[in-house]
Design an enzyme around this catalytic site. Structure first.
Site: not given
Ligand code: SER
Length: 332
Positions: A38, A144
Site C-alpha cells: 500500500r 492460514y
C-alpha cells in the site's frame, strides 16, 4: 561490526506499525526501510525511509534489496486466519510465495538474517489444549495455519540446506492500541477496547468461555527483537518458537475492563470464527524459547487492560466522564 540495513515488509500491518519504530530505535532511522504494497496515506502515515512494492514480485524485491544494501528482512505481510478462509487460494499464494521469494533472495544475496512470523494457527484439534507443546501435534484447520506450518518447514529447509539464518516465532493473538489487526480470529481482543470506550458495549464473535493465547504488543516486539539479537548458536529451533503471553476468555477480558468501566456490557454472538478458535489451544508452553534465548513475558491481563484503556481513552473524549480511573488527570 557490519552495519545492518533492515527491510520490513508489511510495515503498515499491526505488527509492522510497532516493529518499525522499535527497530529504528536500535539501528537508526536511516537503516530501517519500511515497505508495504500500500501507498502511505493519512491512515498509515509513516516517517522515515519507505518503499512501496509487492513482495510477490520477486524482481522488485531483488531490486529493493540490492538498491538499499539490505542485510536483514522482516517479512510481516500475510493474510490472517479469518480472511484466509474467505480467499483460500489467495491466502496460500500470498503467505507462501512471499516467504519463498524472501528466502531465495536471502540465499542469493547472502543476507545476514531473516525474520518470519508463524502462529498458534499451526495447531489444531489434536493438539493439547493446555500448555500446548512446541513440537505439536500439528493439524491446522485453516489455510492460514496450513501456510504457517508449511512455511516453518521452508524456513528450516533454507537454514539446513543453504545456511540462511532465518528465525521465527509463533505469535499468539496480538493486542495493541496503535494499529488494528486485520482479519484474524483473535481480533475481538482489540475491538473490545475501542467499543468499550466508544459505546460501553461490545458484541463478541466468540463464545464467552473460549480461552485463547494472546500477547500484549510490547511483549511481542521485545520477543521479536530478543530472538533476532540472540547469537545464532542459541537458536536451536529453525522451524519456529512457541511463545506464551497471557491466556484468557472473552468473559475474563470483559471482567478486567469492568475494573475501569463498571457498566460495560458484553454480548455474545459467535460466528464462523468460533470453529477456528475452537481448534486452537487455550494456552502455550514456551519452555524452549525460555531455555534457548531467555524469553519471558511481562504483561498479564490486568496490566495489559490498564495500558490499553489508558492509551485509547484519549481517542474517546467522553470516557473521562464515565470512569474516574480513566480520567486524563489520573494517569497524566
Ligand atoms: N492473530 C492471528 C489470527 O487470529 C493468529 O495468529 O489469525
Amino acid at each position: 561490526m557490519k552495519q545492518e540495513k533492515i527491510l520490513v515488509i508489511g510495515a503498515f500491518g499491526q505488527l509492522g506499525t510497532e516493529l518499525v519504530p522499535a527497530l529504528r530505535a536500535l539501528y537508526g532511522e536511516a537503516n530501517v526501510i519500511a515497505s508495504d504494497v500500500r501507498e502511505p496515506s493519512p491512515l498509515n502515515s509513516i516517517q522515515g525511509p519507505y518503499v512501496s512494492f509487492d513482495v510477490l514480485d520477486k524482481k522488485a524485491l531483488e531490486t529493493v534489496v540490492r538498491r538499499h544494501h539490505i542485510t536483514q528482512i522482516y517479512l510481516l505481510a500475510a493474510m490472517l486466519s479469518a480472511t484466509g478462509e474467505q480467499f483460500p487460494t489467495k491466502a496460500w499464494d500470498l503467505n507462501m510465495q512471499s516467504l519463498i521469494n524472501v528466502l531465495e533472495v536471502a540465499k542469493d544475496q547472502h543476507l545476514n538474517k531473516v525474520f518470519w512470523p508463524s502462529s498458534i494457527a499451526v495447531f489444531g484439534k489434536s493438539s493439547p489444549k493446555k500448555d500446548c507443546p512446541q513440537d505439536g501435534p500439528f493439524d491446522p484447520t485453516t489455510v492460514y495455519g496450513i501456510s504457517k506450518i508449511a512455511g516453518e518447514h521452508w524456513c528450516n529447509y533454507y537454514f539446513q540446506k543453504y545456511g540462511v539464518d532465518v528465525r521465527s516465532i509463533r505469535y499468539p493473538g496480538l493486542i495493541s492500541y496503535t494499529a488494528m489487526p486485520g482479519g484474524g480470529t483473535t481480533d475481538y481482543a482489540v475491538d473490545i477496547f475501542h467499543q468499550a470506550l466508544a459505546k460501553n458495549e461490545y458484541t463478541c464473535f466468540l463464545h464467552h468461555q473460549t480461552a485463547l493465547p494472546m500477547m500484549y504488543m510490547p511483549d511481542a516486539v521485545r520477543a521479536t527483537l530478543e530472538l533476532m539479537e540472540a547469537p545464532a548458536y542459541l537458536i536451536k529451533n529453525r522451524h519456529s518458537y512457541n511463545i506464551a503471553g497471557v491466556s484468557f476468555t472473552p468473559a475474563e477480558l470483559a471482567e478486567a475492563i469492568r475494573t475501569y468501566l463498571p457498566d460495560f456490557v458484553m454480548n455474545y454472538r459467535p460466528d464462523s470464527r468460533q470453529s477456528i478458535a475452537d481448534s486452537w489451544p487455550d494456552s502455550i508452553d514456551d519452555t524452549a524459547a525460555f531455555r534457548d534465548w531467555g524469553w519471558e513475558a511481562r504483561y498479564g491481563i490486568s496490566a495489559m487492560t490498564r495500558e490499553m484503556l489508558q492509551h485509547l481513552a484519549a481517542r474517546y473524549p467522553s470516557t473521562g466522564e464515565r470512569s474516574e480511573l480513566l480520567h486524563p488527570a489520573v494517569f497524566a
